[in-house]
Enzyme design. Structure first.
Site, PDB file in Angstrom:
ATOM      1  N   GLU A   1       1.839  19.551 -19.166  1.00  0.00           N
ATOM      2  CA  GLU A   1       1.535  18.158 -18.858  1.00  0.00           C
ATOM      3  C   GLU A   1       0.655  18.012 -17.622  1.00  0.00           C
ATOM      4  O   GLU A   1      -0.267  17.185 -17.602  1.00  0.00           O
ATOM      5  CB  GLU A   1       2.835  17.363 -18.692  1.00  0.00           C
ATOM      6  CG  GLU A   1       3.582  17.095 -19.981  1.00  0.00           C
ATOM      7  CD  GLU A   1       4.403  18.290 -20.464  1.00  0.00           C
ATOM      8  OE1 GLU A   1       4.932  18.241 -21.585  1.00  0.00           O
ATOM      9  OE2 GLU A   1       4.519  19.268 -19.692  1.00  0.00           O
TER      10      GLU A   1
ATOM     11  N   HIS B   1      15.074  14.017 -22.575  1.00  0.00           N
ATOM     12  CA  HIS B   1      14.120  13.394 -23.480  1.00  0.00           C
ATOM     13  C   HIS B   1      14.454  11.930 -23.718  1.00  0.00           C
ATOM     14  O   HIS B   1      14.082  11.360 -24.748  1.00  0.00           O
ATOM     15  CB  HIS B   1      14.081  14.139 -24.825  1.00  0.00           C
ATOM     16  CG  HIS B   1      13.550  15.532 -24.725  1.00  0.00           C
ATOM     17  ND1 HIS B   1      14.306  16.583 -24.265  1.00  0.00           N
ATOM     18  CD2 HIS B   1      12.324  16.050 -25.007  1.00  0.00           C
ATOM     19  CE1 HIS B   1      13.586  17.681 -24.282  1.00  0.00           C
ATOM     20  NE2 HIS B   1      12.382  17.394 -24.724  1.00  0.00           N
TER      21      HIS B   1
END
Length: 345
Positions: free
Chosen positions: A73, A149
């Site tokens: 990321e 998540h």
């Protein structure tokens, strides 16, 4: 007959139309194309991100404008910042908001601050598109996707000067805010709630942009203001229906933009209703709920006839257990209880 679109298809249409309109718009991230290097196997598409918002785009725009990235990321958000500075308009798919922890340097120290640091010599027209929301998987008693998540965490990014942050509450606002984010010359973080992916409503086919920095009133009322963010707006509307059955008319304000924040719409409502309940799925410490409550206490104290109430998740990681998750998330019941408490007090 009015055309209805799923939330995720409204996002897809926004991206597609903006890519058709502007050849500088590109899309990159994890699982947005077909997993790099599989074209020889006939695989040229993928799920399209966590909610399917980018599915089918690579066939139309090709691998030069829609491409998968390594699972890094910090790397691909950093690349998106660089692309924005050099004249492109990247949409970077940060799959889940929890992954901001490994990309914050790129988003904050580069994306948010670069225009300021360089004295306005550059703009950073970047969209970081990410998914929020604690979501139960499968049956009502099934598990959710748990702490790494799940969650909202938008207050972390709304805290950063130089970033604009938007959180749509339905398919109509999803398309309009995503279009506005892509066209904006500053970095915008777009928070799409996974719990809304399967909801649908009328969405105009033609492109349209909703103003960033403006809230909307989705239900009028004179007794108490309920403020919602993303999926919590529908929870507020459900609570308002229940309150109406008891003769209490709640006004529901949908924030939509977390930064900049539409303080005028919020305060106008509070001055009329004289009571406020802020509903926020995020954890309470340093949250948007507490920020909104502080604004009301600071600027509308002379109009308030009861304490400002906040309804949030607990200060705890998102649980996996479906039963625990049901207790973790704000509900219409907890919003009604908070409204009755401020009216009673």
């Amino acid at each position: 007959m009015a055309r209805e679109l799923l939330f995720s298809r409204a996002e897809n249409e926004a991206i597609r139309q903006e890519m058709e309109r502007d050849p500088t718009v590109i899309l990159l991230g994890e699982d947005v194309a077909g997993c790099a290097g599989r074209a020889d196997q006939g695989i040229i598409d993928a799920w399209g991100g966590p909610m399917g918002a980018s599915k089918g785009l690579i066939q139309q725009f090709g691998p030069g404008r829609v491409f998968d990235t390594p699972i890094c990321e910090m790397g691909f958000i950093g690349a998106a910042v660089g692309a924005a500075v050099t004249g492109l308009r990247p949409i970077a798919e940060l799959m889940f908001v929890n992954f901001v922890g490994v990309s914050l340097d790129s988003i904050m120290n580069e994306g948010a601050y670069l225009r300021y640091m360089l004295g306005g010599q550059v703009s950073v027209p970047l969209v970081v598109k990410t998914a929020i929301g604690a979501l139960s998987m499968g049956a009502p008693n099934g598990g959710g996707s748990a702490a790494q998540h799940s969650g909202s965490m938008y207050s972390i990014l709304a805290h950063v000067p130089g970033l604009k942050c938007v959180a749509p509450s339905d398919a109509y606002t999803a398309k309009g805010l995503l279009v506005a984010a892509i066209r904006d010359d500053d970095p915008v973080v777009y928070f799409g709630h996974r719990g809304l992916a399967g909801t649908q409503m009328h969405v105009p086919e033609e492109p349209y942009a909703l103003p960033i920095g403006k809230a909307r009133t989705v239900r009028d009322g004179g007794d108490v203001t309920l403020v919602g963010i993303a999926r919590m707006t529908s929870v507020c509307l459900e609570a308002a229906e229940r309150l109406a059955a008891d003769g209490i008319e709640a006004e529901v304000v949908d924030l939509l933009s977390l930064s900049p924040l539409d303080e005028d719409t919020l305060l106008d409502s509070v001055r009329r209703t004289k009571h406020l309940v802020v509903v926020d799925e995020d954890t309470p410490r340093c949250s948007m709920a507490r920020d909104v409550a502080a604004i009301a206490a600071d600027r509308a104290i002379d109009w308030l006839d009861g304490p400002v109430k906040t309804v949030t998740g607990p200060h705890a990681p998102v649980p996996y257990s479906g039963a625990l998750l049901a207790e973790f998330l704000p509900s219409a019941d907890t919003v009604v209880a908070a409204a009755l408490a401020t009216l009673r007090d």
